[in-house]
Scaffold this active site. Structure first.
Site, short mmCIF file in Angstrom:
data_model
loop_
_atom_site.label_atom_id
_atom_site.label_comp_id
_atom_site.label_asym_id
_atom_site.label_seq_id
_atom_site.Cartn_x
_atom_site.Cartn_y
_atom_site.Cartn_z
N SER A 81 5.78 3.33 -10.18
CA SER A 81 5.61 2.46 -9.03
C SER A 81 6.96 2.00 -8.51
CB SER A 81 4.78 1.23 -9.42
OG SER A 81 4.75 0.28 -8.37
N ASP A 125 0.26 8.16 -6.85
CA ASP A 125 1.61 7.79 -7.25
C ASP A 125 2.15 8.63 -8.40
OD1 ASP A 125 2.13 5.97 -5.31
OD2 ASP A 125 2.04 4.19 -6.58
N ASN A 162 -2.60 0.77 -3.38
CA ASN A 162 -1.81 1.91 -2.92
C ASN A 162 -1.89 2.02 -1.41
OD1 ASN A 162 0.06 3.96 -3.30
ND2 ASN A 162 -1.52 5.54 -3.36
N THR A 204 0.92 -2.54 -0.10
CA THR A 204 0.99 -3.44 -1.24
C THR A 204 1.14 -4.85 -0.67
OG1 THR A 204 2.04 -1.68 -2.50
CG2 THR A 204 2.47 -3.92 -3.26
N GLY A 248 5.75 0.54 -0.14
CA GLY A 248 5.83 1.86 -0.76
C GLY A 248 7.23 2.13 -1.28
N THR A 268 -1.40 -4.07 -5.64
CA THR A 268 -1.69 -3.09 -4.60
C THR A 268 -2.97 -2.31 -4.87
OG1 THR A 268 -0.70 -1.24 -3.38
CG2 THR A 268 -0.40 -1.25 -5.75
#
Length: 576
Positions: free
Chosen positions: A459, A430, A408, A388, A481, A406
């Site tokens: 998230s 996610d 991911n 991100t 993350g 982001t």
């Protein structure tokens, strides 16, 4: 608050400093143990981002008279060109906007959504087991992107300039090319397996003969320039409808996905009420669900507030022990209760209540770690990538933007929609593919975050603004993350509890605990004696790569100070 002006208003804190020990972290991020760098100072406005050209694009907008939102949108589009592993058009994110005149903060949720055909068993094989390939490197991994519409909404409602003005730098850089930096060259080479498997991606990010770009080469992205030009001319319709939309859907279908043109056309941004907490007299404003960051930052601060953290000392074993115990309990709650509030009931007010924090912290022992196996989610009824990127902006009027977005994984799915230059996310990972099964970041989830059509995945992105006397004081956030939440927590505590200036707060060693696995992850720079003392308290300690890449700004009576994290190369904080 100890701050000191630099003699130069432009200072990049991401280069190794003379006399420091430098080690290479994941993806060749430079991680400096320097503790003597001054924070950057500016008088009228500032931008702090992970990539220098994007920062400069934002500052140029401020110098032209644009406000913080104008600059933030310019940075967002520029990062799609200059930081392709995280900056994006094909992903999504969260933006906090503080409006000085109105004295209010709004939360803009432009998180990706699951395609309408998605369902809770979509990533399971015929035996009912999770097939991680489907959620990470397949057409089914792609969520409906939100970035373009999110940037447009922010600009139209809270900015002062046109899309054509703020996107022009991004178009020019994509068309004329950017110089391949050491960071970009190493990143592309290291992830060639993910990116190079897609011919449409390999044609952009590697030389015609398939070899890697060298440092100093020029990377041109003419298809991306064309896609940006369509947005410049037609706004979000130039992305969600017409030529670009058709090419995105064709690419996803060819990769086995089920997204439709209607999914793109029907995407909507949601404005939400930020979550707000109070910590030692400061107001902490952060992103609400489907971000899990805001509620758990506040929950952890509430658990820690009764302890004399300042007297226990910065990064001492006693302080880190208490922080790790709070982290375990917050992440246990995350696994059970957090999801998209448009689909499940998320008990936000209960989680951020100080009495609930008191009950959660009641069994914390001062000198002994509580095994994660003995920590369960709290009793409440009813009940994001390492790659991100975050940036922060303030302007001369006191407006502020904290934005995290982001794809991911680094470069998302690795798939560029042919003819668009746009990298597509793999944000569907996610979701909880199956209750109790970890995702790509080791996070456990439950039914609240199960896959469902048109739902937004949970998230960890945590754009945050700390207010002092009803004015922005700290604007911060990070990639990382599952580690984003704890990274942001530590910036806040470093400044408020330990009186560090923003550069010191940024460079200080970090820790992370996410309940499961039951271990404290620490950076190499944490004192070995401190590690031993944590182990004596019963903690399992793992020394691993650098944590996070914060881009932070601190507003004081003396001026605006900022710092880019030295853990990643190429970032820049500067102002005017």
């Amino acid at each position: 608050m100890r701050v000191a002006k630099t003699l130069c208003c432009i200072l990049t804190l991401t280069l190794p400093l003379i006399g420091t020990n430098v080690s290479i972290a994941k993806e060749s991020s430079i991680y400096s143990h320097a503790a003597t760098a001054q924070p950057v100072w500016a008088q009228h406005g500032m931008v702090s981002s992970q990539e220098a050209l994007a920062t400069q694009a934002g500052v140029a907008i401020l110098e032209q008279g644009g406000n913080a939102v104008d600059a933030a949108v310019a940075v967002g589009f520029t990062l799609a060109v200059t930081l392709p592993r995280a900056g994006n058009l094909g992903g999504g994110g969260f933006m906090l906007v503080h409006l000085a005149k109105e004295q209010k903060t709004v939360a803009i949720d432009y998180r990706e959504k699951a395609p309408s055909a998605a369902h809770k068993d979509i990533f399971l094989d015929e035996k009912g087991n999770v097939d991680s390939n489907l959620s990470r490197s397949h057409g089914l991994a792609v969520g409906v992107p939100g970035t373009v519409l999110g940037m447009e909404l922010a600009l139209e409602k809270y900015g002062t300039m046109s899309m054509k003005q703020v996107i022009s730098t991004a178009i020019e850089l994509a068309e004329k090319g950017i110089t391949v930096t050491p960071d970009l060259a190493t990143s592309l080479a290291g992830l060639k397996r993910r990116i190079g498997r897609w011919p449409s991606s390999a044609a952009i990010f590697y030389r015609p003969d398939g070899s890697n770009f060298a440092i100093g080469d020029t990377l041109k992205q003419t298809d991306l320039a064309h896609s940006l030009q369509l947005i410049s001319e037609h706004g979000s319709k130039g992305f969600y409808q017409g030529e670009t939309a058709n090419k995105i859907i064709d690419a996803i279908a060819q990769a086995g996905g089920n997204m439709t043109l209607d999914d793109l056309a029907n995407y909507r941004v949601v404005e939400r009420q930020p979550v707000v907490g109070n910590y030692r007299g400061y107001q902490v404003v952060s992103m609400p669900p489907p971000s899990s960051g805001g509620v758990h930052i506040i929950e952890m601060l509430n658990m820690l507030e009764p302890y004399p953290i300042d007297k226990l000392g910065h990064n001492t074993a006693d302080t880190l022990h208490l922080m790790a115990e709070a982290m375990k309990r917050a992440y246990a709650d995350r696994s059970e209760y957090l999801g998209d509030p448009d689909f499940v009931t998320v008990p936000v007010e209960k989680i951020i209540d100080k009495n609930y924090a008191k009950s959660r912290a009641a069994d914390i022992a001062i000198n002994k770690a509580t095994p994660s196996s003995e920590i369960k989610p709290g009793n409440l009824n009813p009940y994001e990538s390492n790659q991100t990127t975050h940036y922060s902006v303030v302007d001369k009027w006191g407006n502020a933007v904290s934005n995290t977005y982001t794809l991911n994984f680094s470069y998302g799915s690795g798939l560029v929609a042919a003819g668009t230059g746009i990298l597509l996310n793999n944000e569907m990972d996610d979701f909880s593919a199956k209750p109790g099964v970890p995702n790509g970041y080791g996070l456990i989830g439950g039914d609240a975050n199960a896959v469902e059509g048109n739902k937004r995945p949970l998230s960890s992105m945590s754009p945050t603004i700390v207010m002092k006397n009803n004015k922005p004081f700290i604007i911060t956030g990070s990639p990382g993350g599952s580690r984003i939440i704890n990274t942001t927590l530590q910036i806040i505590m470093n400044v408020i509890d330990h009186d560090l200036n923003i550069a010191e707060a940024t460079q200080a060693a970090r820790i992370h605990h996410q309940w499961l696995p039951d271990e404290i992850r620490v950076e190499r720079s944490l004192n070995r004696d401190t590690v031993s003392l944590l182990e004596q308290k019963g903690h399992k300690v793992k020394v691993k790569n650098a944590i996070g890449s914060t881009q932070s700004i601190m507003v004081t009576e003396d001026g605006i100070y900022g710092a880019s994290d030295p853990r990643r190369a190429g970032s820049l904080t500067t102002g005017h």
